[in-house]
Enzyme design. Structure first.
Site, PDB file in Angstrom:
ATOM      1  N   ARG A 151       0.837  -1.196   0.000  1.00 40.08           N
ATOM      2  CA  ARG A 151       0.000   0.000   0.000  1.00 40.08           C
ATOM      3  C   ARG A 151       0.875   1.251   0.000  1.00 40.08           C
ATOM      4  NH1 ARG A 151      -1.516  -2.524   4.672  1.00 40.08           N
ATOM      5  NH2 ARG A 151      -3.682  -2.699   4.017  1.00 40.08           N
ATOM      6  N   ILE A 152       2.012   1.199   0.696  1.00 46.22           N
ATOM      7  CA  ILE A 152       2.920   2.349   0.693  1.00 46.22           C
ATOM      8  C   ILE A 152       3.637   2.432  -0.648  1.00 46.22           C
ATOM      9  CG2 ILE A 152       4.979   3.331   1.757  1.00 46.22           C
ATOM     10  CD1 ILE A 152       4.012   2.016   4.402  1.00 46.22           C
ATOM     11  N   ASP A 173       8.121  -6.961  -7.826  1.00 43.44           N
ATOM     12  CA  ASP A 173       7.157  -7.528  -6.886  1.00 43.44           C
ATOM     13  C   ASP A 173       6.666  -8.842  -7.483  1.00 43.44           C
ATOM     14  OD1 ASP A 173       4.645  -8.210  -5.543  1.00 43.44           O
ATOM     15  OD2 ASP A 173       4.797  -6.232  -4.606  1.00 43.44           O
ATOM     16  N   ALA A 233      10.720   0.533   5.209  1.00 45.10           N
ATOM     17  CA  ALA A 233       9.986  -0.723   5.430  1.00 45.10           C
ATOM     18  C   ALA A 233      10.456  -1.386   6.709  1.00 45.10           C
ATOM     19  CB  ALA A 233      10.160  -1.639   4.222  1.00 45.10           C
ATOM     20  N   ARG A 234      11.442  -2.260   6.606  1.00 46.56           N
ATOM     21  CA  ARG A 234      12.042  -2.911   7.767  1.00 46.56           C
ATOM     22  C   ARG A 234      13.541  -3.025   7.523  1.00 46.56           C
ATOM     23  NH1 ARG A 234       7.926  -1.721   9.619  1.00 46.56           N
ATOM     24  NH2 ARG A 234       6.396  -2.979  10.780  1.00 46.56           N
ATOM     25  N   ASP A 257      14.875   5.099   7.681  1.00 49.11           N
ATOM     26  CA  ASP A 257      14.006   5.292   8.847  1.00 49.11           C
ATOM     27  C   ASP A 257      13.942   4.027   9.682  1.00 49.11           C
ATOM     28  OD1 ASP A 257      12.162   6.977  10.351  1.00 49.11           O
ATOM     29  OD2 ASP A 257      10.617   5.546   9.732  1.00 49.11           O
ATOM     30  N   GLU A 262      17.666  -2.444  15.337  1.00 49.73           N
ATOM     31  CA  GLU A 262      16.983  -1.183  15.626  1.00 49.73           C
ATOM     32  C   GLU A 262      16.756  -1.071  17.131  1.00 49.73           C
ATOM     33  OE1 GLU A 262      13.773   0.934  12.999  1.00 49.73           O
ATOM     34  OE2 GLU A 262      12.741  -0.422  14.383  1.00 49.73           O
ATOM     35  N   HIS A 281      12.646   5.638  13.152  1.00 48.26           N
ATOM     36  CA  HIS A 281      11.350   5.031  12.861  1.00 48.26           C
ATOM     37  C   HIS A 281      10.224   6.057  13.035  1.00 48.26           C
ATOM     38  CE1 HIS A 281       9.733   0.687  12.553  1.00 48.26           C
ATOM     39  NE2 HIS A 281       8.846   1.509  12.024  1.00 48.26           N
ATOM     40  N   GLY A 284       6.096   6.774   9.959  1.00 47.36           N
ATOM     41  CA  GLY A 284       4.670   6.550  10.177  1.00 47.36           C
ATOM     42  C   GLY A 284       4.043   7.676  10.973  1.00 47.36           C
ATOM     43  N   ALA A 285       2.799   7.483  11.371  1.00 48.61           N
ATOM     44  CA  ALA A 285       2.045   8.531  12.046  1.00 48.61           C
ATOM     45  C   ALA A 285       2.759   9.030  13.292  1.00 48.61           C
ATOM     46  CB  ALA A 285       0.652   8.021  12.416  1.00 48.61           C
TER      47      ALA A 285
END
Length: 323
Positions: A151-152, A173, A233-234, A257, A262, A281, A284-285
């Site tokens: 979705r991102i 993908d 992502a990760r 990020d 981490e 990180h 995100g929100a």
């Protein structure tokens, strides 16, 4: 969820809106959910709204929740929360991942813009003197490789293909067909070709056993000199040591990020490089953005009460390839 998360995600006006469509439990459930108070509340619960710091909903925790019909997660990934016990009971699961995705897309687009301008190396050299016009115009960084049509990833693709900056967008993908790629306005290539052809590589794949270290040392070497790696992502998807070597040599730049591990330990090479920006990180929100999570969750509860399809509904068979 924890009390501090609830206070941030569910501001008083959002909580009041929620209370108009359901009867709220008198107290917020926090901690392990194994105490007598939690069991009493769960026994009456039909809709469970979860968030950051919610423990896994195991069979033991759900034992008293015989009336549970839905879990609405006011955050992104449900993997830390939803277990087989939830699916086995036929409970409907929804996530606010779409609401959390928008800030990550914005962060990524900002990083792509900085990358295309060569902002990090140019800023690092500023102390030595005002850069020339040629140095300030950056590299020919118009080919962007997107790893993962999540979705991102799709949000980033939509913004890039709609831009008048003339980006060429490549995608890798395994779940996207050539017809779907054409509809997205991108070129579908394998990962090695993406690295070889992209001046900017941005990572949006899920963390799975098969994606660990997918951007390996050998693939990082394929990215052209002056290329940029962006990871929101990760951290485990990128070979951290290999990336540190490439950035340390000045061949690649990076906007990260997320990292592996981490957080990075003090003194890690990536933390001291002028051509690498590491943020903790935060894509995100954050701040006022977390309202989006609460608003999304409340809207999902309202839809569920009305018997409507949930916008953020997840299904068991999808979870294996989601973040």
């Amino acid at each position: 969820m924890s009390a501090d998360v609830a206070a941030r995600v569910f501001a008083p006006d959002i909580r009041e809106r929620l209370a108009r469509s359901v009867e709220l439990a008198p107290a917020l459930l926090t901690g392990t959910l194994r105490g007598a108070e939690a069991r009493t509340v769960l026994a009456e619960t039909e809709i469970l709204v979860t968030g950051w710091n919610c423990p896994p909903l195991t069979a033991e925790i759900l034992a008293p929740a015989t009336r549970l019909k839905a879990v609405v997660h006011a955050a992104g990934s449900v993997k830390p929360v939803v277990t087989d016990a939830v699916w086995d009971r036929g409970v409907v699961v929804s996530s606010a991942a779409d609401a959390n995705a928008a800030p990550v897309v914005s962060y990524t687009l900002a990083a792509i813009t900085f990358a295309a301008k060569g902002a990090l190396p140019t800023a690092a050299g500023y102390a030595a003197g005002w850069p020339s016009f040629t140095e300030r115009t950056g590299a020919d960084a118009r080919t962007v490789g997107v790893i993962g049509a999540s979705r991102i990833g799709r949000g980033v693709i939509a913004a890039l293909t709609a831009s008048d900056a003339g980006y060429r967008v490549l995608l890798t993908d395994p779940y996207v067909t050539r017809e779907e790629a054409a509809a997205l306005g991108v070129e579908l290539v394998d990962l090695s070709e993406l690295c070889r052809a992209s001046s900017i590589v941005t990572v949006h794949a899920p963390q799975l056993p098969e994606t660990r270290g997918m951007l390996s040392a050998d693939l990082l070497k394929l990215i052209p000199d002056g290329g940029v790696v962006i990871n929101t992502a990760r951290g485990s998807l990128v070979d951290t040591d290999a990336l540190a070597r490439e950035c340390g040599a000045g061949r690649l730049d990076a906007f990260l990020d997320v990292t592996d591990p981490e957080p990075l330990p003090a003194g890690h090479p990536l933390l001291g490089l002028p051509n690498v920006l590491v943020t903790p990180h935060v894509a995100g929100a954050q701040g006022s953005e977390v309202r989006r999570l609460g608003e999304f969750a409340v809207a999902e509860v309202e839809r569920f009460v009305r018997g409507e399809e949930l916008v953020g509904r997840l299904r068991r068979e999808e979870l294996g390839r989601l973040a």
